[in-house]
Design a protein around this motif. Structure first.
Motif, PDB file in Angstrom:
ATOM      1  N   LEU A 255       0.870  -1.173   0.000  1.00  0.00           N
ATOM      2  CA  LEU A 255       0.000   0.000   0.000  1.00  0.00           C
ATOM      3  C   LEU A 255       0.905   1.221   0.000  1.00  0.00           C
ATOM      4  O   LEU A 255       1.805   1.329   0.844  1.00  0.00           O
ATOM      5  CB  LEU A 255      -0.895  -0.006   1.245  1.00  0.00           C
TER       6      LEU A 255
ATOM      7  N   CYS B  63       1.157   5.682  -1.037  1.00  0.00           N
ATOM      8  CA  CYS B  63       0.500   6.942  -1.368  1.00  0.00           C
ATOM      9  C   CYS B  63       1.509   7.811  -2.112  1.00  0.00           C
ATOM     10  O   CYS B  63       2.715   7.701  -1.894  1.00  0.00           O
ATOM     11  CB  CYS B  63       0.053   7.664  -0.098  1.00  0.00           C
TER      12      CYS B  63
ATOM     13  N   CYS C   7      -3.524   6.633  -3.910  1.00  0.00           N
ATOM     14  CA  CYS C   7      -3.327   5.651  -2.856  1.00  0.00           C
ATOM     15  C   CYS C   7      -3.610   4.319  -3.539  1.00  0.00           C
ATOM     16  O   CYS C   7      -4.700   4.104  -4.072  1.00  0.00           O
ATOM     17  CB  CYS C   7      -4.294   5.897  -1.704  1.00  0.00           C
TER      18      CYS C   7
ATOM     19  N   HIS D 107      -3.297   0.039  -3.445  1.00  0.00           N
ATOM     20  CA  HIS D 107      -3.095  -1.200  -2.697  1.00  0.00           C
ATOM     21  C   HIS D 107      -3.087  -2.306  -3.738  1.00  0.00           C
ATOM     22  O   HIS D 107      -4.035  -2.444  -4.504  1.00  0.00           O
ATOM     23  CB  HIS D 107      -4.255  -1.391  -1.707  1.00  0.00           C
TER      24      HIS D 107
ATOM     25  N   ASP E 173      -9.379  11.727   4.165  1.00  0.00           N
ATOM     26  CA  ASP E 173      -9.016  10.398   4.647  1.00  0.00           C
ATOM     27  C   ASP E 173      -7.724   9.914   4.001  1.00  0.00           C
ATOM     28  O   ASP E 173      -6.876   9.313   4.659  1.00  0.00           O
ATOM     29  CB  ASP E 173     -10.134   9.385   4.371  1.00  0.00           C
ATOM     30  N   ILE E 174      -7.570  10.173   2.705  1.00  0.00           N
ATOM     31  CA  ILE E 174      -6.350   9.753   2.006  1.00  0.00           C
ATOM     32  C   ILE E 174      -5.152  10.558   2.510  1.00  0.00           C
ATOM     33  O   ILE E 174      -4.068  10.019   2.703  1.00  0.00           O
ATOM     34  CB  ILE E 174      -6.525   9.874   0.480  1.00  0.00           C
TER      35      ILE E 174
ATOM     36  N   LEU F 253      -4.204   9.041   5.706  1.00  0.00           N
ATOM     37  CA  LEU F 253      -3.600   7.736   5.456  1.00  0.00           C
ATOM     38  C   LEU F 253      -2.125   7.859   5.096  1.00  0.00           C
ATOM     39  O   LEU F 253      -1.300   7.041   5.512  1.00  0.00           O
ATOM     40  CB  LEU F 253      -4.369   7.019   4.344  1.00  0.00           C
TER      41      LEU F 253
ATOM     42  N   ARG G  38      -6.808   1.237   7.993  1.00  0.00           N
ATOM     43  CA  ARG G  38      -7.539   2.462   7.635  1.00  0.00           C
ATOM     44  C   ARG G  38      -7.979   2.397   6.171  1.00  0.00           C
ATOM     45  O   ARG G  38      -9.107   2.722   5.836  1.00  0.00           O
ATOM     46  CB  ARG G  38      -6.648   3.675   7.888  1.00  0.00           C
ATOM     47  N   PHE G  39      -7.074   1.979   5.296  1.00  0.00           N
ATOM     48  CA  PHE G  39      -7.415   1.881   3.877  1.00  0.00           C
ATOM     49  C   PHE G  39      -8.525   0.858   3.658  1.00  0.00           C
ATOM     50  O   PHE G  39      -9.501   1.127   2.945  1.00  0.00           O
ATOM     51  CB  PHE G  39      -6.192   1.512   3.037  1.00  0.00           C
TER      52      PHE G  39
ATOM     53  N   ARG H  24     -12.486   1.289   1.866  1.00  0.00           N
ATOM     54  CA  ARG H  24     -12.869   0.666   0.588  1.00  0.00           C
ATOM     55  C   ARG H  24     -14.376   0.636   0.324  1.00  0.00           C
ATOM     56  O   ARG H  24     -14.786   0.943  -0.799  1.00  0.00           O
ATOM     57  CB  ARG H  24     -12.318  -0.749   0.477  1.00  0.00           C
TER      58      ARG H  24
END
Length: 134
Positions: free
Chosen positions: A8, A10, A50, A52, A107-108, A111, A122-123, A127
């Motif tokens: 993951l 960013c 972000c 994953h 939120d991102i 993160l 958190r990610f 979702r």
């Protein structure tokens, strides 16, 4: 059985890149990821990425190396890197969630400041809120 791995990270869209480039990135990624057994989700809020992704360890680490060298984004930071017992993404090779929602963008941003299991949890909790194109 192939060892699964997940990452993951960013990053920020490079200043010289138009936001339209994201569609091209995902289209190309879907083809390559399908051949390499990589699945995942890319979230883009108009400025921040972000992503994953998961798959066989060797292929996942190869993708990470390519991403680190990609000039279309900057300030890349891996927030989680670890082994995986079973896939989290079965429906698509690379899903895309584009959001312009201020709360999701915030939120991102949060993160990006987290690490390890806290970042991953958190990610994964975010979702269900994303409208994912697969």
């Amino acid at each position: 059985m192939t060892e699964l791995h997940e990452i993951l990270y960013c990053s920020l869209l490079a200043p010289d890149q138009p936001t339209e480039i994201v569609g091209q990135i995902v289209s190309r990624a879907r083809v390559r990821n399908a051949t390499e057994g990589i699945t995942g989700l890319l979230v883009f809020d108009g400025m921040r990425f972000c992503q994953h992704f998961e798959g066989p360890r060797r292929q996942v680490l190869g993708l990470l190396n390519r991403l680190e060298a990609d000039p279309r984004h900057t300030e890349m930071r891996v927030v989680y890197d670890g082994e995986l017992l079973g896939r989290r993404y079965r429906r698509f090779d690379m899903g895309l969630a584009q959001t312009e929602d201020d709360a999701e963008g915030e939120d991102i941003a949060i993160l990006q400041q987290l690490d390890g299991a806290e970042a991953l949890e958190r990610f994964l909790a975010l979702r269900p809120r994303f409208d994912i194109a697969g």
